[in-house]
Design an enzyme around this catalytic site. Structure first.
Site, PDB file in Angstrom:
ATOM      1  N   LYS A  95     -12.558  13.138  58.596  1.00  0.00           N
ATOM      2  CA  LYS A  95     -11.935  13.321  59.909  1.00  0.00           C
ATOM      3  C   LYS A  95     -10.665  12.486  59.876  1.00  0.00           C
ATOM      4  O   LYS A  95     -10.711  11.255  59.942  1.00  0.00           O
ATOM      5  CB  LYS A  95     -12.877  12.848  61.026  1.00  0.00           C
ATOM      6  CG  LYS A  95     -12.254  12.992  62.403  1.00  0.00           C
ATOM      7  CD  LYS A  95     -13.112  12.382  63.491  1.00  0.00           C
ATOM      8  CE  LYS A  95     -12.297  12.280  64.771  1.00  0.00           C
ATOM      9  NZ  LYS A  95     -12.981  11.535  65.825  1.00  0.00           N
ATOM     10  N   GLY A 156     -11.889   8.354  74.404  1.00  0.00           N
ATOM     11  CA  GLY A 156     -12.644   7.439  75.260  1.00  0.00           C
ATOM     12  C   GLY A 156     -12.280   7.495  76.722  1.00  0.00           C
ATOM     13  O   GLY A 156     -12.806   6.711  77.513  1.00  0.00           O
TER      14      GLY A 156
END
Lengths: 255, 65
Positions: A95, A156
């Site tokens: 990733k 987040g």
């Protein structure tokens, strides 16, 4: 769903950070039936077993790992981290994150494309964490990526899909590319919305790990993602401005 | 010889990376290394010689999103 040469049943990719305890993390992975979890690399001292214990737990979960290059601010850092991750986790998957700005953790798309080109040429199967920019997406595909992971919102933040129009454009423009909404998702309804748009999968961490009950929230996301996919495959109706009666008008009694 | 391991000064007797890692407590641990910002694969550990002042990085699996 197919990612590179790997077939996956679950369209829910889950992060392993921020859980109240390792046991809760493990139970959440199991209950949400995720097949892929993201992991990272950090410094470890010779006297610590923290990383080793964590790795044993992940292996116990049976999930496939997708290592990230989180915290890398240059292509060079990300490339080096990818090499280390390949050795530690024994996987070609990476990733790829190249961060450009600290407050928003917005990808540095220039460094991202540069790193993707190098890593793809070295045989990595790159999952680039990118913005919803269509031209950058083209460049990533040209570099050899077969998966794109545009952000929903800053990492987040829990804001959901900040730019649904751009996400729809990506889906329409790349009908055959595996597209994963990564980051910023806060609620199961956000994930369902991405799936209803035709996104192939959703990757998230904080929304589950920081919930009051991460195990239950993991299940809620799993259901939302499955539900959203089923809705997409069922070809949803078009929205219209005016009402259209669902009960037949014909045959109504004259009263 | 004095080197930096994860930005902490350490004194080691072994100059071969494979042996230095054992000396530092990393025996049979799942780790990856870099020296002075360059990845050093496990296959090179036995042939890599450390020099005084080298910056050794040792990383292990960790939680991530």
């Amino acid at each position: 769903m197919r990612v590179y040469s790997t077939k996956l049943r679950s369209r829910f990719l889950l992060g392993t950070a921020l859980y109240p305890s390792p046991a809760v993390m493990l139970e959440t992975i199991r209950e949400s039936q995720c097949e892929v979890v993201t992991v990272s690399l950090r410094r470890e001292s010779g006297q610590s077993r923290h990383g080793q214990d964590f790795w044993s737990l992940i292996k116990e979960s049976g999930a496939r790992v997708l290592p990230n290059t989180a915290g890398c601010f240059t292509a060079k850092e990300a490339i080096n981290t990818a090499h280390m991750a390949r050795e530690v986790f024994d996987t070609k998957w990476i990733k790829l994150e190249v961060i450009g700005e600290n407050d928003t953790l917005q990808p540095d798309v220039f460094g991202l494309v540069e790193a993707a080109r190098v890593l793809c040429s070295e045989g990595f199967e790159v999952f680039p964490y990118t913005t919803d920019d269509l031209v950058v997406s083209e460049k990533l595909l040209d570099a050899g990526c077969e998966v794109l992971m545009p952000w929903g919102a800053p990492i987040g933040s829990g804001q959901g899909l900040n730019n649904p129009r751009a996400l729809r454009r990506l889906r329409a423009h790349f009908p055959n590319v595996t597209l994963v909404v990564d980051a910023g998702v806060g609620l199961p309804s956000h994930a369902a919305r991405a799936m209803e748009m035709g996104y192939d999968a959703v990757l998230l961490n904080t929304a589950v790990a920081r919930a009051g009950n991460p195990v239950a929230m993991g299940r809620a996301f799993a259901m939302a993602i499955e539900s959203g996919r089923l809705a997409y495959e069922s070809e949803p109706m078009e929205a219209r401005n005016m009402a259209a009666p669902s009960t037949p008008v014909l045959g109504k009694a004259l009263l | 010889m004095n080197i930096q391991c994860n930005e902490k000064p350490v004194e080691i007797a072994e100059e071969i990376l494979a042996k230095a890692l054992v000396e530092l407590g990393y025996q049979s641990m799942c780790i990856a290394t870099a020296i002075n910002g360059e990845f050093v694969p496990r296959s090179m550990w036995a042939r890599t010689v450390l020099s005084p002042g080298d910056q050794l990085e040792v990383v292990a699996p960790m939680q991530g999103g």
